[in-house]
Structure formats: C-alpha cells, structure tokens
Scaffold this active site. Structure first.
Site, PDB file in Angstrom:
ATOM      1  N   ASP A  67     114.102  33.149 107.783  1.00  0.00           N
ATOM      2  CA  ASP A  67     113.787  33.191 109.213  1.00  0.00           C
ATOM      3  C   ASP A  67     114.607  34.242 109.952  1.00  0.00           C
ATOM      4  OD1 ASP A  67     116.210  31.895 108.914  1.00  0.00           O
ATOM      5  OD2 ASP A  67     115.511  29.971 109.638  1.00  0.00           O
ATOM      6  N   ASN A 136     118.473  17.979 112.802  1.00  0.00           N
ATOM      7  CA  ASN A 136     117.243  17.218 113.057  1.00  0.00           C
ATOM      8  C   ASN A 136     116.290  17.269 111.858  1.00  0.00           C
ATOM      9  OD1 ASN A 136     116.318  19.819 113.143  1.00  0.00           O
ATOM     10  ND2 ASN A 136     115.639  19.774 115.287  1.00  0.00           N
ATOM     11  N   HIS A 138     115.406  20.035 110.167  1.00  0.00           N
ATOM     12  CA  HIS A 138     114.597  21.251 110.007  1.00  0.00           C
ATOM     13  C   HIS A 138     115.022  22.041 108.773  1.00  0.00           C
ATOM     14  CE1 HIS A 138     117.506  23.620 112.806  1.00  0.00           C
ATOM     15  NE2 HIS A 138     117.537  24.271 111.659  1.00  0.00           N
ATOM     16  N   GLU A 143     110.762  23.134 112.765  1.00  0.00           N
ATOM     17  CA  GLU A 143     111.300  22.042 113.565  1.00  0.00           C
ATOM     18  C   GLU A 143     110.442  20.782 113.407  1.00  0.00           C
ATOM     19  OE1 GLU A 143     114.154  22.364 114.779  1.00  0.00           O
ATOM     20  OE2 GLU A 143     114.357  23.921 116.302  1.00  0.00           O
TER      21      GLU A 143
HETATM   22  C1  GLP Z   1     119.671  27.262 111.386  1.00  0.00           C
HETATM   23  C2  GLP Z   1     118.850  28.022 110.322  1.00  0.00           C
HETATM   24  C3  GLP Z   1     118.601  27.162 109.129  1.00  0.00           C
HETATM   25  C4  GLP Z   1     119.885  26.475 108.737  1.00  0.00           C
HETATM   26  C5  GLP Z   1     120.251  25.465 109.793  1.00  0.00           C
HETATM   27  C6  GLP Z   1     121.575  24.773 109.539  1.00  0.00           C
HETATM   28  O1  GLP Z   1     118.981  26.959 112.529  1.00  0.00           O
HETATM   29  N1  GLP Z   1     117.622  28.533 110.801  1.00  0.00           N
HETATM   30  O2  GLP Z   1     118.072  27.952 108.080  1.00  0.00           O
HETATM   31  O3  GLP Z   1     119.722  25.819 107.510  1.00  0.00           O
HETATM   32  O4  GLP Z   1     120.230  26.022 111.070  1.00  0.00           O
HETATM   33  O5  GLP Z   1     122.628  25.607 109.889  1.00  0.00           O
HETATM   34  P1  GLP Z   1     124.115  25.351 109.473  1.00  0.00           P
HETATM   35  O6  GLP Z   1     124.201  25.622 108.034  1.00  0.00           O
HETATM   36  O7  GLP Z   1     124.916  26.333 110.294  1.00  0.00           O
HETATM   37  O8  GLP Z   1     124.418  23.949 109.819  1.00  0.00           O
END
Ligand code: GLP
Length: 245
Positions: A67, A136, A138, A143
């Site tokens: 992404d 959440n 995702h 989402e």
């Molecule tokens: C972001 C990314 C995800 C990631 C998630 C968790 O929004 N788009 O790909 O897995 O959040 O992030 P973190 O590893 O910083 O908790």
C-alpha cells in the site's frame, strides 16, 4: 493457520527473517509481497544484516508492497516509498527497478490501482506475502467493511487507523485520509502469508483474526481460509488467545 508464539519483538523479527531468508535461498528469484509499519522493521534489519554478511542474496528478488498513502510524493519522508528505501531497499543488494510500491503520487486512483494489479498479476503474485495487522484487524489498508475487497483500490482510512498512524506524523491533521492498497483477494493469491504482530495493542485483532468469525469486519480473519498462513506473534499480541498456541 499456523501460530508461532515468540518471546518478544526481537524473537519475532529474527524468526520472521529466517522464514523470508529460507524462501529467498530456496527460490532466488522469489516475488515478495512486503509491508510497512513499525512491526516489520526488525525483520528488515535482520535480513539486511544477513545480506551484508553475504548470507541472503536479494539480487534476483522482486518486491511488491501492499500500500501507499494517496497524495504523497515518492520522496516524502512519510511515504511508504521512502520508508522502504530507508528501512530495507537501500541496505540490501536488491535492484531498485525490481521494487514496486503503489503510486500514491498519481492522483488518478483508477489508473494507479489497475496498473498495480496488472504488474502484480504479471509477476505471478507473491511467493511470500509479509503482513502486519492494524489494531482494527486491517491488512494492508483494507479497513473493516461490509465486504471483502478484491484488487488494488483507493480507500478512505478509518479514524482508528488515522489515530494509530498519527504517531509517525508531526500532527494528526498531516495523516493522509486516503490510500491505495492491494485488495484482500490479491493477498490471498500469495502462496505463503507471514503475518506479524507484536504488543498488547494488537491482542484483540490477533484473537479476532485467528478465532473470530471470518468476516469483513475483521479483514485479517479471511486468512483463516489461506492454505499456508503463518501467524508470528509475541506473547503480548497472543495474550487473548488460548495458551496452548
Ligand atoms: C499500517 C499499514 C499496515 C500495517 C499496519 C500496522 O496502517 N498500512 O500495512 O500492517 O498499519 O502498523 P504497525 O506495524 O505500525 O502497527
């Protein structure tokens, strides 16, 4: 799903790097699906260390990131293009021409997303897809919703994600409100999925992913249907799951 319980973040990162390294050793021209966020940083630095020692060669690997924020240039320090360069690509012997991230700088969402679907399809989909998980539930930026997404698409980020990701920006207002993300169907096409989770703030999402109903209200729950999915999580992230795991 195979759940691997690790002691802590460091242990998780090392074990995840071992799995990715094994993939690259077994298939030097592997297609890797990669993720951003804080969670995979330790895995990337372990892989970079092994690469510098000559133990893990990325010269024939190609990568497709999940992404990107919409509206950020590739050189914006908050962009995932930049994140991947700083945390991984610039530290390993990968050919940058073989690295791909959705083009958040292209304002034409339809064109940017269908181009990304096309190149991921032409690459034959990832041999291994690395994932983190949002608080959440995702994955990528898919989402919670009332349906599972398919291909790459533009999403409106939820308040909870904007809040969670604001820690990486100067102020919450700076967090982009939209992103381009690979769809859930594309993620499911990967031949192996390795999803990482660390810390107590992920405990509910990890429980819902592994034991909740398979529902788009927790996008990661679809991974229960994947034939080769490894959940690599530390004690804190597994604290709501049955102790036997
Ligand atoms: C972001 C990314 C995800 C990631 C998630 C968790 O929004 N788009 O790909 O897995 O959040 O992030 P973190 O590893 O910083 O908790």
């Amino acid at each position: 799903m195979k759940i691997i319980r690790t002691k802590d973040y460091k242990d998780m990162s090392r074990k995840a790097a071992n799995i990715i390294s094994a993939q690259v050793i077994l298939k030097p021209d592997s297609v890797l699906g990669l993720a951003t966020g804080s969670t995979p940083i330790g895995t990337y630095s372990q892989l970079a260390e092994w690469n510098q020692k000559g133990d893990c060669d990325f010269s024939h690997v190609s990568t497709y990131n999940l992404d990107e924020y919409r509206g950020l240039t590739h050189s914006d320090p908050q962009s995932y293009h930049y994140f991947m360069r700083v945390n991984f690509f610039d530290k390993i012997n990968i050919d940058l021409a073989n690295t791909h991230v959705p083009d958040g700088a292209n304002p034409d969402a339809q064109a940017a997303c269908s181009h990304y679907d096309q190149i991921v399809r032409e690459a034959g989909y990832p041999d291994l897809q690395l994932l983190g998980i949002g608080r959440n539930g995702h994955i990528g930026f898919n989402e919670p919703d009332d349906h599972f997404s398919k291909g790459t698409h533009c999403v409106d980020l939820t308040e909870s994600t904007i809040e969670a990701n604001s820690r990486l920006f100067e102020k919450k207002e700076d967090v982009p409100r939209q992103a381009y993300t690979m769809g859930v169907q594309t993620i499911m096409y990967a031949r192996m999925v390795l999803i990482l989770a660390s810390g107590p703030e992920k405990a509910q999402a990890v429980y819902d992913m592994c034991y909740g109903p398979i529902a788009p209200s927790c996008p990661a729950s679809i991974l229960q249907l994947h034939q080769n999915c490894i959940v690599m999580a530390d004690e804190a992230a597994l604290s709501k799951c049955p102790a036997a795991e």
